[in-house]
Design a protein around this motif. Structure first.
Motif, PDB file in Angstrom:
ATOM      1  N   GLY A 157       7.972 -43.897 -38.266  1.00 28.85           N
ATOM      2  CA  GLY A 157       8.854 -44.983 -38.634  1.00 28.85           C
ATOM      3  C   GLY A 157       8.999 -45.109 -40.131  1.00 28.85           C
ATOM      4  O   GLY A 157       8.543 -44.273 -40.902  1.00 28.85           O
ATOM      5  N   SER A 158       9.623 -46.170 -40.574  1.00 29.01           N
ATOM      6  CA  SER A 158       9.913 -46.357 -41.993  1.00 29.01           C
ATOM      7  C   SER A 158       8.639 -46.620 -42.773  1.00 29.01           C
ATOM      8  O   SER A 158       7.688 -47.203 -42.271  1.00 29.01           O
ATOM      9  CB  SER A 158      10.876 -47.528 -42.183  1.00 29.01           C
ATOM     10  OG  SER A 158      10.292 -48.721 -41.699  1.00 29.01           O
ATOM     11  N   ARG A 159       8.643 -46.183 -44.011  1.00 35.47           N
ATOM     12  CA  ARG A 159       7.509 -46.407 -44.894  1.00 35.47           C
ATOM     13  C   ARG A 159       7.719 -47.724 -45.616  1.00 35.47           C
ATOM     14  O   ARG A 159       8.393 -47.817 -46.627  1.00 35.47           O
ATOM     15  CB  ARG A 159       7.374 -45.251 -45.891  1.00 35.47           C
ATOM     16  CG  ARG A 159       7.154 -43.902 -45.261  1.00 35.47           C
ATOM     17  CD  ARG A 159       5.913 -43.911 -44.370  1.00 35.47           C
ATOM     18  NE  ARG A 159       4.743 -44.369 -45.106  1.00 35.47           N
ATOM     19  CZ  ARG A 159       4.037 -43.584 -45.916  1.00 35.47           C
ATOM     20  NH1 ARG A 159       4.358 -42.316 -46.070  1.00 35.47           N
ATOM     21  NH2 ARG A 159       2.991 -44.052 -46.563  1.00 35.47           N
ATOM     22  N   THR A 160       7.171 -48.790 -45.073  1.00 34.61           N
ATOM     23  CA  THR A 160       7.288 -50.114 -45.666  1.00 34.61           C
ATOM     24  C   THR A 160       5.921 -50.546 -46.168  1.00 34.61           C
ATOM     25  O   THR A 160       4.924 -49.855 -45.979  1.00 34.61           O
ATOM     26  CB  THR A 160       7.796 -51.132 -44.641  1.00 34.61           C
ATOM     27  OG1 THR A 160       6.801 -51.285 -43.618  1.00 34.61           O
ATOM     28  CG2 THR A 160       9.113 -50.670 -44.019  1.00 34.61           C
ATOM     29  N   ALA A 161       5.894 -51.719 -46.792  1.00 34.07           N
ATOM     30  CA  ALA A 161       4.627 -52.219 -47.338  1.00 34.07           C
ATOM     31  C   ALA A 161       3.591 -52.437 -46.243  1.00 34.07           C
ATOM     32  O   ALA A 161       2.393 -52.472 -46.513  1.00 34.07           O
ATOM     33  CB  ALA A 161       4.868 -53.520 -48.097  1.00 34.07           C
ATOM     34  N   SER A 162       4.049 -52.603 -44.989  1.00 34.82           N
ATOM     35  CA  SER A 162       3.111 -52.845 -43.892  1.00 34.82           C
ATOM     36  C   SER A 162       2.764 -51.577 -43.120  1.00 34.82           C
ATOM     37  O   SER A 162       2.019 -51.634 -42.148  1.00 34.82           O
ATOM     38  CB  SER A 162       3.690 -53.886 -42.926  1.00 34.82           C
ATOM     39  OG  SER A 162       4.910 -53.425 -42.371  1.00 34.82           O
ATOM     40  N   SER A 163       3.313 -50.439 -43.520  1.00 32.55           N
ATOM     41  CA  SER A 163       3.034 -49.196 -42.811  1.00 32.55           C
ATOM     42  C   SER A 163       1.548 -48.857 -42.897  1.00 32.55           C
ATOM     43  O   SER A 163       0.915 -49.034 -43.940  1.00 32.55           O
ATOM     44  CB  SER A 163       3.856 -48.046 -43.396  1.00 32.55           C
ATOM     45  OG  SER A 163       5.231 -48.272 -43.203  1.00 32.55           O
ATOM     46  N   ILE A 164       1.007 -48.387 -41.792  1.00 28.99           N
ATOM     47  CA  ILE A 164      -0.418 -48.083 -41.715  1.00 28.99           C
ATOM     48  C   ILE A 164      -0.626 -46.581 -41.676  1.00 28.99           C
ATOM     49  O   ILE A 164       0.076 -45.862 -40.970  1.00 28.99           O
ATOM     50  CB  ILE A 164      -1.043 -48.736 -40.467  1.00 28.99           C
ATOM     51  CG1 ILE A 164      -0.979 -50.260 -40.600  1.00 28.99           C
ATOM     52  CG2 ILE A 164      -2.484 -48.286 -40.270  1.00 28.99           C
ATOM     53  CD1 ILE A 164      -1.368 -50.984 -39.337  1.00 28.99           C
ATOM     54  N   ILE A 165      -1.587 -46.101 -42.453  1.00 29.39           N
ATOM     55  CA  ILE A 165      -1.976 -44.699 -42.430  1.00 29.39           C
ATOM     56  C   ILE A 165      -3.402 -44.637 -41.901  1.00 29.39           C
ATOM     57  O   ILE A 165      -4.309 -45.246 -42.463  1.00 29.39           O
ATOM     58  CB  ILE A 165      -1.905 -44.068 -43.829  1.00 29.39           C
ATOM     59  CG1 ILE A 165      -0.487 -44.169 -44.392  1.00 29.39           C
ATOM     60  CG2 ILE A 165      -2.354 -42.608 -43.787  1.00 29.39           C
ATOM     61  CD1 ILE A 165      -0.350 -43.639 -45.807  1.00 29.39           C
ATOM     62  N   GLN A 166      -3.592 -43.935 -40.810  1.00 28.48           N
ATOM     63  CA  GLN A 166      -4.926 -43.758 -40.261  1.00 28.48           C
ATOM     64  C   GLN A 166      -5.613 -42.635 -41.035  1.00 28.48           C
ATOM     65  O   GLN A 166      -5.011 -41.588 -41.270  1.00 28.48           O
ATOM     66  CB  GLN A 166      -4.826 -43.402 -38.774  1.00 28.48           C
ATOM     67  CG  GLN A 166      -4.159 -44.505 -37.961  1.00 28.48           C
ATOM     68  CD  GLN A 166      -3.679 -44.023 -36.619  1.00 28.48           C
ATOM     69  OE1 GLN A 166      -3.561 -42.827 -36.388  1.00 28.48           O
ATOM     70  NE2 GLN A 166      -3.390 -44.943 -35.716  1.00 28.48           N
ATOM     71  N   HIS A 167      -6.840 -42.864 -41.433  1.00 28.79           N
ATOM     72  CA  HIS A 167      -7.527 -41.851 -42.243  1.00 28.79           C
ATOM     73  C   HIS A 167      -9.026 -41.964 -42.093  1.00 28.79           C
ATOM     74  O   HIS A 167      -9.559 -43.012 -41.731  1.00 28.79           O
ATOM     75  CB  HIS A 167      -7.129 -41.980 -43.719  1.00 28.79           C
ATOM     76  CG  HIS A 167      -7.565 -43.272 -44.363  1.00 28.79           C
ATOM     77  ND1 HIS A 167      -8.687 -43.353 -45.163  1.00 28.79           N
ATOM     78  CD2 HIS A 167      -7.035 -44.508 -44.335  1.00 28.79           C
ATOM     79  CE1 HIS A 167      -8.820 -44.601 -45.602  1.00 28.79           C
ATOM     80  NE2 HIS A 167      -7.830 -45.324 -45.114  1.00 28.79           N
ATOM     81  N   SER A 168      -9.699 -40.864 -42.365  1.00 33.90           N
ATOM     82  CA  SER A 168     -11.155 -40.873 -42.388  1.00 33.90           C
ATOM     83  C   SER A 168     -11.619 -41.571 -43.661  1.00 33.90           C
ATOM     84  O   SER A 168     -10.928 -41.574 -44.671  1.00 33.90           O
ATOM     85  CB  SER A 168     -11.699 -39.445 -42.303  1.00 33.90           C
ATOM     86  OG  SER A 168     -11.054 -38.603 -43.230  1.00 33.90           O
ATOM     87  N   GLY A 169     -12.799 -42.188 -43.602  1.00 36.15           N
ATOM     88  CA  GLY A 169     -13.228 -43.042 -44.707  1.00 36.15           C
ATOM     89  C   GLY A 169     -14.503 -42.617 -45.388  1.00 36.15           C
ATOM     90  O   GLY A 169     -15.251 -43.458 -45.891  1.00 36.15           O
ATOM     91  N   ASN A 170     -14.770 -41.318 -45.448  1.00 32.39           N
ATOM     92  CA  ASN A 170     -15.999 -40.844 -46.084  1.00 32.39           C
ATOM     93  C   ASN A 170     -15.902 -40.886 -47.605  1.00 32.39           C
ATOM     94  O   ASN A 170     -14.816 -40.792 -48.179  1.00 32.39           O
ATOM     95  CB  ASN A 170     -16.294 -39.411 -45.632  1.00 32.39           C
ATOM     96  CG  ASN A 170     -16.523 -39.311 -44.139  1.00 32.39           C
ATOM     97  OD1 ASN A 170     -17.283 -40.082 -43.568  1.00 32.39           O
ATOM     98  ND2 ASN A 170     -15.848 -38.377 -43.487  1.00 32.39           N
ATOM     99  N   VAL A 171     -17.047 -41.017 -48.228  1.00 27.14           N
ATOM    100  CA  VAL A 171     -17.158 -40.982 -49.682  1.00 27.14           C
ATOM    101  C   VAL A 171     -17.922 -39.724 -50.063  1.00 27.14           C
ATOM    102  O   VAL A 171     -18.995 -39.446 -49.513  1.00 27.14           O
ATOM    103  CB  VAL A 171     -17.896 -42.230 -50.211  1.00 27.14           C
ATOM    104  CG1 VAL A 171     -18.158 -42.111 -51.705  1.00 27.14           C
ATOM    105  CG2 VAL A 171     -17.089 -43.496 -49.904  1.00 27.14           C
ATOM    106  N   PHE A 172     -17.365 -38.962 -50.999  1.00 26.90           N
ATOM    107  CA  PHE A 172     -17.941 -37.682 -51.398  1.00 26.90           C
ATOM    108  C   PHE A 172     -18.617 -37.808 -52.762  1.00 26.90           C
ATOM    109  O   PHE A 172     -18.090 -38.450 -53.666  1.00 26.90           O
ATOM    110  CB  PHE A 172     -16.855 -36.607 -51.471  1.00 26.90           C
ATOM    111  CG  PHE A 172     -16.124 -36.397 -50.176  1.00 26.90           C
ATOM    112  CD1 PHE A 172     -16.554 -35.443 -49.267  1.00 26.90           C
ATOM    113  CD2 PHE A 172     -15.025 -37.176 -49.853  1.00 26.90           C
ATOM    114  CE1 PHE A 172     -15.900 -35.267 -48.060  1.00 26.90           C
ATOM    115  CE2 PHE A 172     -14.354 -37.008 -48.654  1.00 26.90           C
ATOM    116  CZ  PHE A 172     -14.794 -36.052 -47.759  1.00 26.90           C
TER     117      PHE A 172
END
Length: 206
Positions: A157-172
């Motif tokens: 869908g459209s890339r708006t301010a509310s768009s969600i990106i699912q991502h892994s959250g590790n710190v390197f």
């Protein structure tokens, strides 16, 4: 901090095995009783990259030789883990005290279309003015994420301010010679992070 809608949570749970493939990509890792995070010693990935900083000039991870380098991939419109993770890294800097001057935190956006240098400049220094936000072209970001085994997926869908990106959250964490050494999961406490960083600051682990 608002919670994700149930449909997003269900979608995230379906994607989680694919996004967290890093747990399957560590055959070269060694186990060390000294490190409290996942020991990355000996992996053949996590090489240097160059992106644009929130202060505009290009920045290479190679420029931070002599410091312990901490990298977190996220985005400024993240509704859940990114803000708390950056807050935890700010708490880590306070925990380290004077030793923090030998540590550099980099926040690498996975949303370069919205996270311009201006947007990163408004967001990243709120947590700690020493933190550096990095952005680039979608291709450059994708290459850096692949190099660190970071998975992310945009909602259709459209890339708006509310768009969600699912991502892994590790710190390197990379040592003073630029080698990947430790990986922190999202739930890793600050005291364990500080333990590993101080260990790397005090000794050249081989």
């Amino acid at each position: 901090m608002r919670s994700l809608p149930n449909r997003v949570v269900r979608g995230w749970q379906r994607c989680l095995p694919g996004l967290l493939v890093i747990t399957l990509l560590l055959p070269a890792c060694t186990e060390s009783p000294a490190l409290r995070g996942m020991d990355l010693s000996g992996v053949d990935w996590g090489r240097d990259f160059t992106l644009v900083s929130h202060q505009r000039p290009p920045v290479s991870t190679e420029a931070f030789r002599g410091k312990v380098l901490i990298l977190f991939f996220g985005y400024t419109h993240c509704p859940d883990i990114c803000g708390p993770t950056l807050a935890k890294l700010a708490a880590l800097q306070k925990e380290l005290g004077p030793e923090a001057e030998h540590v550099q935190v980099l926040f690498v956006t996975i949303d370069p279309e919205r996270d311009t240098p201006e947007q990163l400049r408004r967001f990243v220094p709120q947590f700690d003015p020493r933190f550096i936000g990095l952005t680039g072209t979608p291709e450059e970001i994708a290459a850096a994420a692949r190099e660190y085994k970071v998975g992310y997926m945009s909602h259709p869908g459209s890339r708006t301010a509310s768009s969600i990106i699912q991502h892994s959250g590790n710190v390197f964490v990379k040592d003073q010679r630029g080698r990947p050494r430790s990986l922190f999961a999202n739930e890793t406490p600050v005291v364990d992070m500080a333990h590993d960083v101080q260990l790397l600051l005090k000794s050249e682990m081989r």
